[in-house]
Design an enzyme around this catalytic site. Structure first.
Site, mmCIF file in Angstrom:
data_model
loop_
_atom_site.group_PDB
_atom_site.id
_atom_site.type_symbol
_atom_site.label_atom_id
_atom_site.label_comp_id
_atom_site.label_asym_id
_atom_site.label_seq_id
_atom_site.Cartn_x
_atom_site.Cartn_y
_atom_site.Cartn_z
ATOM 1 N N LYS A 1 65.762 65.162 79.941
ATOM 2 C CA LYS A 1 66.436 66.207 80.728
ATOM 3 C C LYS A 1 67.104 65.675 82.001
ATOM 4 C CE LYS A 1 67.110 70.701 80.993
ATOM 5 N NZ LYS A 1 67.436 71.562 79.832
ATOM 6 N N ASP B 1 72.067 71.886 78.968
ATOM 7 C CA ASP B 1 72.287 71.026 77.805
ATOM 8 C C ASP B 1 73.609 71.332 77.103
ATOM 9 O OD1 ASP B 1 69.820 70.143 78.503
ATOM 10 O OD2 ASP B 1 68.747 71.203 76.912
ATOM 11 N N GLY C 1 46.314 56.189 71.604
ATOM 12 C CA GLY C 1 46.132 57.110 70.481
ATOM 13 C C GLY C 1 44.682 57.521 70.413
ATOM 14 N N HIS D 1 46.297 52.873 81.392
ATOM 15 C CA HIS D 1 47.609 53.485 81.129
ATOM 16 C C HIS D 1 48.571 53.242 82.306
ATOM 17 C CE1 HIS D 1 46.671 55.723 77.448
ATOM 18 N NE2 HIS D 1 45.441 55.766 77.937
ATOM 19 N N CYS E 1 46.116 50.677 75.799
ATOM 20 C CA CYS E 1 44.910 51.394 75.359
ATOM 21 C C CYS E 1 44.679 51.179 73.857
ATOM 22 C CB CYS E 1 45.009 52.864 75.738
ATOM 23 S SG CYS E 1 43.394 53.666 75.698
ATOM 24 N N TYR E 2 44.851 52.203 73.029
ATOM 25 C CA TYR E 2 44.655 51.990 71.583
ATOM 26 C C TYR E 2 45.523 50.850 71.078
ATOM 27 C CZ TYR E 2 44.426 52.877 66.564
ATOM 28 O OH TYR E 2 44.243 52.739 65.214
ATOM 29 N N GLU F 1 51.615 53.858 82.422
ATOM 30 C CA GLU F 1 52.705 54.832 82.440
ATOM 31 C C GLU F 1 52.404 56.078 83.265
ATOM 32 O OE1 GLU F 1 50.690 54.134 80.019
ATOM 33 O OE2 GLU F 1 50.284 55.813 78.686
#
Ligand code: XMP
Length: 514
Positions: A370, A227, A55, A169, A82-83, A171
């Site tokens: 998606k 979708d 963040g 990070h 991180c944050y 990710e």
């Protein structure tokens, strides 16, 4: 059976959806919730693990986003990123300070491979850092398990309480072994089995829809897009002919697209549902006559779509449920899931009809990303070309014809677009670009064909690469492909005597050419 869930607590970082993606790649269901969510509510979700995201704030600032320290004593493993890592340290008695130098970019760290989070990770590995603050001393009970040259605590663990903090990070793809670290947290530390698969999702969703809808009726606006198609098939599998799909053919679809949709969902297709195809071409063309402003065209198409849909719904009478193809990024972006309240820049044709008599909205894809929607579509037997379809704007070719829309121009752009798509696919470039199409310019120029002078239209070809469609680059299509497509278009499509290729990226242009 209770589904294994990992909860991501969102502190406003930019990669939060990516964290959820990575967890799901491990075969574990994951939900994003705001950091404001009460510990009781989190506990009620019975998560197998909790991840605190990054963040933009400093955790020691008054009013900075925080969480109840009780979260760390629920007995549920927590990973702070991180944050989230700094906050965990700060709340549990460590020290976090402003670093004298910001650490940003790919940084090599040395990790303790005895730490479960780093099992199987190389002792020296590259990771992505982006922080102004740093953890000076870890909280009591924590051991340092990774360092970088500027970061005395790149990671820390309290293996007893199963609390983990990483300054970098894991990710993002720039963290070379980040996926393994997340898998270690989710599978080893949280002990998840990793059995969240799309066939299981489809089975569960079908059972839930059946239970919810009972003997009620549902109505779905089918656009032919990924979708709404997958949502419709899921509903059809669950409730069969209690479902009615209305497909409004506005005459602005790509070549043969209306028939393709009918082949899949109509009586000749394999699904058991009520399918209504409304041929509303003339109505749309009439409304668009003489209109040249792109925004005005969009508005007219959107409004007319709703009107046609409402008229059809009226014939059906009251229904219990209206089906919407909302997917997870829409939920998160609209601020309902996590913290980031990004305003959606596009509206799909359809919107929400005001004059349809329904009791409740049902959104069977609300929890999926998606690519997961595509996987469910394949699972349910939808044809690959429909499931892997590139994005197509709701207002269709209406925004790919510059100036006034006429049936003749629709025909021209349909034909040119079909040739362009065919040549791109034949050359294997459909896998390399994310979106490609033809648009009809409003430019007419002098040309010569045989012995005759022509005064005809110019087609613009577009092909872009992008990861998120917020920014995009014009693809460097090989000249031979452009040449082949050009020659076919001017030879096969009447009233086109010139072809341009759009070399502009986004920004400053947009992906669509309207
Ligand atoms: P732009 O042109 O804004 O497009 O760079 C970005 C992406 O969004 C698609 N797009 C739409 N999708 N309804 C949609 O569902 C719309 O009205 C719409 N307008 C643009 C566009 O095709 C591209 O993928």
């Amino acid at each position: 059976m209770k589904r294994e869930t990992v909860v991501v607590l969102d502190f406003g970082g930019q990669y939060n959806q990516l964290i959820a993606r990575r967890v799901r790649e491990c075969g574990v269901y994951c939900e994003i919730h705001s950091y404001r969510t009460e510990p009781e509510k989190i506990k009620a979700l019975q998560p197998k693990g909790i991840i605190l995201t990054g963040g933009p704030n400093s955790c020691y600032d008054p009013g900075a986003p925080s969480c109840d320290p009780a979260l760390f004593s629920l007995g549920i493993p927590v990973l702070g990123i991180c944050y989230g890592a700094q906050l965990m340290m700060n709340l549990l008695g460590g020290t976090v300070e402003r670093a004298c130098m910001r650490e940003y970019g790919r940084i090599e760290i040395a990790v303790d491979t005895e730490c479960e989070l780093f099992a199987g990770v190389s002792p020296r590995t590259v990771c992505w850092m982006s922080h102004n603050d740093y953890i000076r001393t870890p909280a009591p009970g924590f051991q340092i398990c990774a360092v970088s040259s500027h970061c005395p605590v790149a990671a820390a663990e309290d293996s007893e309480r199963r609390l983990y903090a990483v300054q970098f990070h894991p990710e993002v793809l720039h963290t070379a072994e980040g996926s393994r670290m997340i898998a270690n947290f989710v599978l080893r530390i949280c002990g998840c089995a990793g059995d969240w698969k799309m066939d299981a999702f489809a089975r569960e969703a079908i059972a839930q829809i059946r239970e919810k809808v009972g003997s009620g009726k549902a109505l779905c606006a089918l656009s032919g897009g990924v979708d709404s198609s997958v949502a419709a098939v899921l509903m059809a599998r669950a409730i069969g002919t209690q479902l009615t799909c209305v497909f409004v053919d506005h005459g602005l679809l790509r070549k043969d697209e209306g028939d393709d949709v009918e082949a899949v969902f109509g009586p000749a297709g394999e699904y058991d549902l009520n399918f209504i195809r409304v041929d509303a071409k003339d109505r749309f063309y009439e409304k668009l006559r003489g209109v040249t402003d792109p925004e005005k065209k969009r508005r007219i198409i959107g409004e007319e779509f709703i009107r046609v849909f409402e008229e059809e719904a009226k014939k059906i009478g009251a229904v219990d449920y209206l089906v919407q193809g909302t997917i997870y990024p829409d939920v998160v972006e609209s601020g309902m899931g996590g913290e980031s309240a990004v305003i959606k820049s596009h509206h799909n044709v359809g919107g929400l009809p005001a004059n349809v008599d329904f009791r409740e909205i049902i959104e069977p894809l609300r929890t999926l990303f998606k690519d997961e929607v595509r996987a469910v579509g394949m699972e349910l037997g939808l044809p690959r070309h429909l499931v892997m379809r590139q994005p197509f704007p709701g207002p269709g070719l209406g925004v790919r014809i510059l100036g006034e829309v006429t049936p003749e121009k629709v025909h021209m752009v349909q034909e040119a677009d079909a040739i362009w798509r065919e040549e791109i696919a034949r050359a294997g470039w459909d896998e390399k670009v994310n979106q490609y199409f033809a648009a009809l310019t409003d430019i007419r120029t002098v040309g010569v064909m045989g012995d005759e002078r022509t005064y005809d239209y110019a087609i613009a070809l577009r092909a872009v690469t992008t990861s998120d469609f917020m920014t995009a680059e014009s693809a460097q299509i090989p000249w031979e492909i452009l040449q082949k497509a050009t020659s076919r278009i001017v030879n096969e499509v009447p009233h086109i005597n010139r072809v341009f290729y759009d070399c502009t990226g986004k920004p400053p242009a947009t992906v669509e050419l309207e």
